[in-house]
Design a protein around this motif. Structure first.
Motif, PDB file in Angstrom:
ATOM      1  N   TYR A 123       0.917  -1.216   0.117  1.00  0.00           N
ATOM      2  CA  TYR A 123       0.023   0.051   0.085  1.00  0.00           C
ATOM      3  C   TYR A 123       0.732   1.288   0.066  1.00  0.00           C
ATOM      4  N   ALA A 124       0.241   2.616  -0.328  1.00  0.00           N
ATOM      5  CA  ALA A 124       1.012   3.885  -0.280  1.00  0.00           C
ATOM      6  C   ALA A 124       0.848   4.262   1.061  1.00  0.00           C
ATOM      7  N   ASN A 125       1.901   4.388   1.787  1.00  0.00           N
ATOM      8  CA  ASN A 125       1.917   4.738   3.428  1.00  0.00           C
ATOM      9  C   ASN A 125       1.884   6.277   3.237  1.00  0.00           C
ATOM     10  N   SER A 126       0.574   7.022   3.222  1.00  0.00           N
ATOM     11  CA  SER A 126       0.794   8.158   2.845  1.00  0.00           C
ATOM     12  C   SER A 126       0.453   9.157   4.272  1.00  0.00           C
ATOM     13  N   ARG A 127       0.042   8.325   5.321  1.00  0.00           N
ATOM     14  CA  ARG A 127       0.042   8.800   6.774  1.00  0.00           C
ATOM     15  C   ARG A 127      -0.086   8.108   7.875  1.00  0.00           C
ATOM     16  N   GLU A 128       0.432   8.424   9.183  1.00  0.00           N
ATOM     17  CA  GLU A 128       0.505   7.638   9.976  1.00  0.00           C
ATOM     18  C   GLU A 128      -0.718   7.204  10.756  1.00  0.00           C
ATOM     19  N   LEU A 129      -0.864   5.996  10.824  1.00  0.00           N
ATOM     20  CA  LEU A 129      -2.146   5.470  11.503  1.00  0.00           C
ATOM     21  C   LEU A 129      -2.041   5.465  12.819  1.00  0.00           C
ATOM     22  N   LYS A 130      -2.928   5.959  13.580  1.00  0.00           N
ATOM     23  CA  LYS A 130      -2.970   6.123  15.099  1.00  0.00           C
ATOM     24  C   LYS A 130      -4.122   5.473  15.830  1.00  0.00           C
ATOM     25  N   GLY A 131      -3.986   4.520  16.813  1.00  0.00           N
ATOM     26  CA  GLY A 131      -5.329   4.063  17.656  1.00  0.00           C
ATOM     27  C   GLY A 131      -5.370   2.594  17.274  1.00  0.00           C
ATOM     28  N   ARG A 132      -6.326   2.088  18.070  1.00  0.00           N
ATOM     29  CA  ARG A 132      -6.918   0.625  17.810  1.00  0.00           C
ATOM     30  C   ARG A 132      -7.788   0.525  16.555  1.00  0.00           C
ATOM     31  N   ILE A 133      -7.247  -0.602  15.839  1.00  0.00           N
ATOM     32  CA  ILE A 133      -8.101  -0.879  14.439  1.00  0.00           C
ATOM     33  C   ILE A 133      -9.341  -1.530  14.907  1.00  0.00           C
ATOM     34  N   ILE A 134     -10.552  -0.958  14.357  1.00  0.00           N
ATOM     35  CA  ILE A 134     -11.910  -1.414  14.590  1.00  0.00           C
ATOM     36  C   ILE A 134     -12.249  -2.433  13.350  1.00  0.00           C
ATOM     37  N   ASN A 135     -12.226  -1.799  12.144  1.00  0.00           N
ATOM     38  CA  ASN A 135     -12.711  -2.507  11.087  1.00  0.00           C
ATOM     39  C   ASN A 135     -12.038  -1.835   9.815  1.00  0.00           C
ATOM     40  N   ALA A 136     -12.242  -2.523   8.502  1.00  0.00           N
ATOM     41  CA  ALA A 136     -11.593  -1.894   7.209  1.00  0.00           C
ATOM     42  C   ALA A 136     -12.492  -2.334   6.147  1.00  0.00           C
ATOM     43  N   VAL A 137     -12.455  -1.213   5.235  1.00  0.00           N
ATOM     44  CA  VAL A 137     -13.629  -1.216   4.122  1.00  0.00           C
ATOM     45  C   VAL A 137     -12.570  -1.421   2.845  1.00  0.00           C
ATOM     46  N   VAL A 138     -12.414  -2.398   2.122  1.00  0.00           N
ATOM     47  CA  VAL A 138     -11.730  -2.406   1.089  1.00  0.00           C
ATOM     48  C   VAL A 138     -12.733  -2.286  -0.491  1.00  0.00           C
ATOM     49  N   ARG A 139     -12.396  -1.497  -1.212  1.00  0.00           N
ATOM     50  CA  ARG A 139     -13.161  -0.787  -2.182  1.00  0.00           C
ATOM     51  C   ARG A 139     -12.474  -0.780  -3.532  1.00  0.00           C
ATOM     52  N   MET A 140     -13.074  -0.962  -4.555  1.00  0.00           N
ATOM     53  CA  MET A 140     -12.576  -1.176  -5.927  1.00  0.00           C
ATOM     54  C   MET A 140     -13.359  -0.425  -6.724  1.00  0.00           C
ATOM     55  N   SER A 141     -12.484   0.573  -7.337  1.00  0.00           N
ATOM     56  CA  SER A 141     -13.142   1.721  -8.325  1.00  0.00           C
ATOM     57  C   SER A 141     -13.607   0.932  -9.552  1.00  0.00           C
ATOM     58  N   PRO A 142     -14.184   2.009 -10.587  1.00  0.00           N
ATOM     59  CA  PRO A 142     -14.539   1.536 -11.826  1.00  0.00           C
ATOM     60  C   PRO A 142     -13.552   1.132 -12.826  1.00  0.00           C
ATOM     61  N   SER A 143     -12.312   1.708 -12.383  1.00  0.00           N
ATOM     62  CA  SER A 143     -10.971   1.454 -13.190  1.00  0.00           C
ATOM     63  C   SER A 143     -10.100   0.604 -12.509  1.00  0.00           C
ATOM     64  N   ARG A 144     -10.784  -0.334 -11.540  1.00  0.00           N
ATOM     65  CA  ARG A 144     -10.029  -1.441 -10.905  1.00  0.00           C
ATOM     66  C   ARG A 144      -8.948  -0.948  -9.961  1.00  0.00           C
ATOM     67  N   LYS A 145      -8.877   0.242  -9.681  1.00  0.00           N
ATOM     68  CA  LYS A 145      -8.119   0.681  -8.404  1.00  0.00           C
ATOM     69  C   LYS A 145      -8.629   0.275  -7.124  1.00  0.00           C
ATOM     70  N   TYR A 146      -7.704   0.026  -6.030  1.00  0.00           N
ATOM     71  CA  TYR A 146      -8.072  -0.666  -4.898  1.00  0.00           C
ATOM     72  C   TYR A 146      -7.586   0.340  -3.856  1.00  0.00           C
ATOM     73  N   TYR A 147      -8.630   0.579  -2.941  1.00  0.00           N
ATOM     74  CA  TYR A 147      -8.298   1.412  -1.751  1.00  0.00           C
ATOM     75  C   TYR A 147      -8.763   0.679  -0.458  1.00  0.00           C
ATOM     76  N   ILE A 148      -8.447   1.223   0.670  1.00  0.00           N
ATOM     77  CA  ILE A 148      -8.634   0.703   1.958  1.00  0.00           C
ATOM     78  C   ILE A 148      -8.984   1.708   2.884  1.00  0.00           C
ATOM     79  N   SER A 149     -10.189   1.801   3.577  1.00  0.00           N
ATOM     80  CA  SER A 149     -10.385   2.737   4.938  1.00  0.00           C
ATOM     81  C   SER A 149     -10.325   1.890   6.180  1.00  0.00           C
TER      82      SER A 149
END
Length: 227
Positions: A138-164
């Protein structure tokens, strides 16, 4: 200290095999959601009552026996799609949103949600660990802080992938204040504050007019040269 929730969004760069599994997980989550939505509608039309999350969740093992390909993907993602259906109807009956509808492959953005259980989601310097997918670059664009609760994996129409990634963290609240400031925006003066001197208008356009004219001449010459 105050507990707050904060989401972090990153671009994913999965391998070919990981991308295939992401699309398969999205399809399975959509299938399970639509399957139980159809059963919910049938039950409501015949009995006047819908299905509970517990009733739908109890049927998932038998559904996996009928459709073995459901076993290939993240089980939490499949379970969460049923939870989303139950939450959608709960909000619908509280008149907080519209009635849940069938999910379609034609939606511009496809996604699935998974939860953090026993460290199955972890963020490193270059990779994010996800259930079934393993380490995904992944592209480490910012530091993550805190306890992870969940993650949403998304696919765009151009088949690019993102995670929230949703995190829970403790923050120190700002000290309360007992005063207010009035702000009056203007043209000659940018802003006038009730408790401070006026802020002058920076007039950025006026200061950059010569540079803008020079850049416009360069653009015009290049456009003529490309004809």
């Amino acid at each position: 200290m105050v507990i707050v929730h904060k989401a972090y969004r990153y671009r994913l760069y999965p391998t070919h095999e990981q991308a295939t599994l992401i699309r398969k997980t999205i399809g399975c989550a959509r299938f399970v959601f639509n399957h139980f939505l159809g059963k919910w509608k049938d039950a409501y039309s015949s009995t006047g009552k819908g299905l509970s999350y517990k009733e739908c969740s109890a049927e998932i093992p038998s559904l996996k026996q009928t459709h073995e390909w459901l076993r290939e993907v993240d089980s939490i993602a499949v379970q969460t799609s049923v939870r989303h259906l139950a939450d959608g109807y709960e909000r619908y009956f509280k008149q907080q949103n519209n009635q849940p509808t069938f999910k379609s492959k034609a939606n511009p953005v496809q996604s699935y949600t998974t939860k953090c259980v026993n460290g199955n989601i972890a963020v490193g310097e270059r990779h994010i660990k996800l259930p079934k997918l393993g380490l995904v670059r992944y592209a480490n664009s910012r530091e993550l802080k805190g306890r992870i609760i969940n993650a949403v994996v998304r696919m765009s129409p151009s088949r690019k992938y993102y995670i929230s990634i949703l995190c829970e963290a403790e923050v120190t609240p700002l000290p309360p204040i007992d005063r207010a400031v009035g702000v009056d925006l203007g043209i000659k003066t940018f802003a006038v504050l009730s408790d401070a001197p006026a802020i002058a208008n920076p007039k950025w356009l006026h200061k950059r007019e010569k540079q803008l004219a020079r850049l416009q001449r360069i653009l015009s010459r290049r456009q003529k040269g490309s004809r």
